[in-house]
Scaffold this active site. Sequence first.
Site: not given
Length: 372
Positions: A10, A12, A14, A32, A126
Amino acid sequence: MEWTRGRILGRGSTATVYAAAGHNSDEILAVKSSEVHRSEFLQREAKILSSLSSPYVIGYRGSETKRESNGVVMYNLLMEYAPYGTLTDAAAKDGGRVDETRVVKYTRDILKGLEYIHSKGIVHCDVKGSNVVISEKGEAKIADFGCAKRVDPVFESPVMGTPAFMAPEVARGEKQGKESDIWAVGCTMIEMVTGSPPWTKADSREDPVSVLYRVGYSSETPELPCLLAEEAKDFLEKCLKREANERWTATQLLNHPFLTTKPDIEPVLVPGLISNSPTSVTDQTFWRSVEEEEEEETEEIQKDSRDLDRLSLWGCYSERIGRLKCVGGLDGTRCDMEGGDWIMVRARCEGTMISGSQKELIISENVLVGEL
């Protein structure tokens, strides 16, 4: 712990998520990574995740700061790898919807996870289908704590999340507590049943500003799917009370007849190897611009994402939405997956056992060895 970084899972604004393999075990990890100077949210996520341990929360495996061969200093968060993807992936695989038996199973798992993290004084902020992953044993696990925060009765930090899953009090910028997570559970259940988040339709793209306004200032609640039994609708009504103090807690909901009268089942996990999906498990930054002319402005906003804590959510709705893009993508649309502007932001390796050849495939394209 030594580990080898593999292919991208994945990406994003940042941070980037990679598959990785530990040198001293057969475990596949999700790592990550973010440049240290842009890793404020990632470091906060690691701090929260490291304090949690539950079968219904994605597992923490460690964190480190390391200088890469190109001289860039990176912050790495090591986590449990979820081979069956997200709830959003599961729905897409089944024609856009999850069957009732698994809706009960996954909703129960999510609430067990929330009951645990709420007991620790933490709010996720979230909860949605793309932030809940399916483990190799079939449990639904809450993931992506990038927006999570500790409950503080004195200091209210800025609200975060995804507009279509926000509770009314969050959309108004008032507060974000445990009750807000419960509202999001109701929205996530609607997403599982219908294939789309509330306030949106699968074949349309509603302006996120309008969504935020409807959630915060109308008297509406999300439409309940007509195909649901009365017991399920009653459960959703307990989640989706507009007044936060009227919503049931996670513990109360776990004792609702919708969950207690259904047997706990072992989910049927579809075999396979690798499949790609345009959803993000560990970063809420995937966002398609509402209008093409906003792209340049969005890039500038993303550069300033670290200033989010200083953003007044009582400002202009357009500015608020622009900033939210940096921390919580609106998953309320089903975009054309055949288009050329998709990037691969999630890969799944399916099967409860990882063989040596599968492990090599998952972590192929190795680029460096890390040490924890």
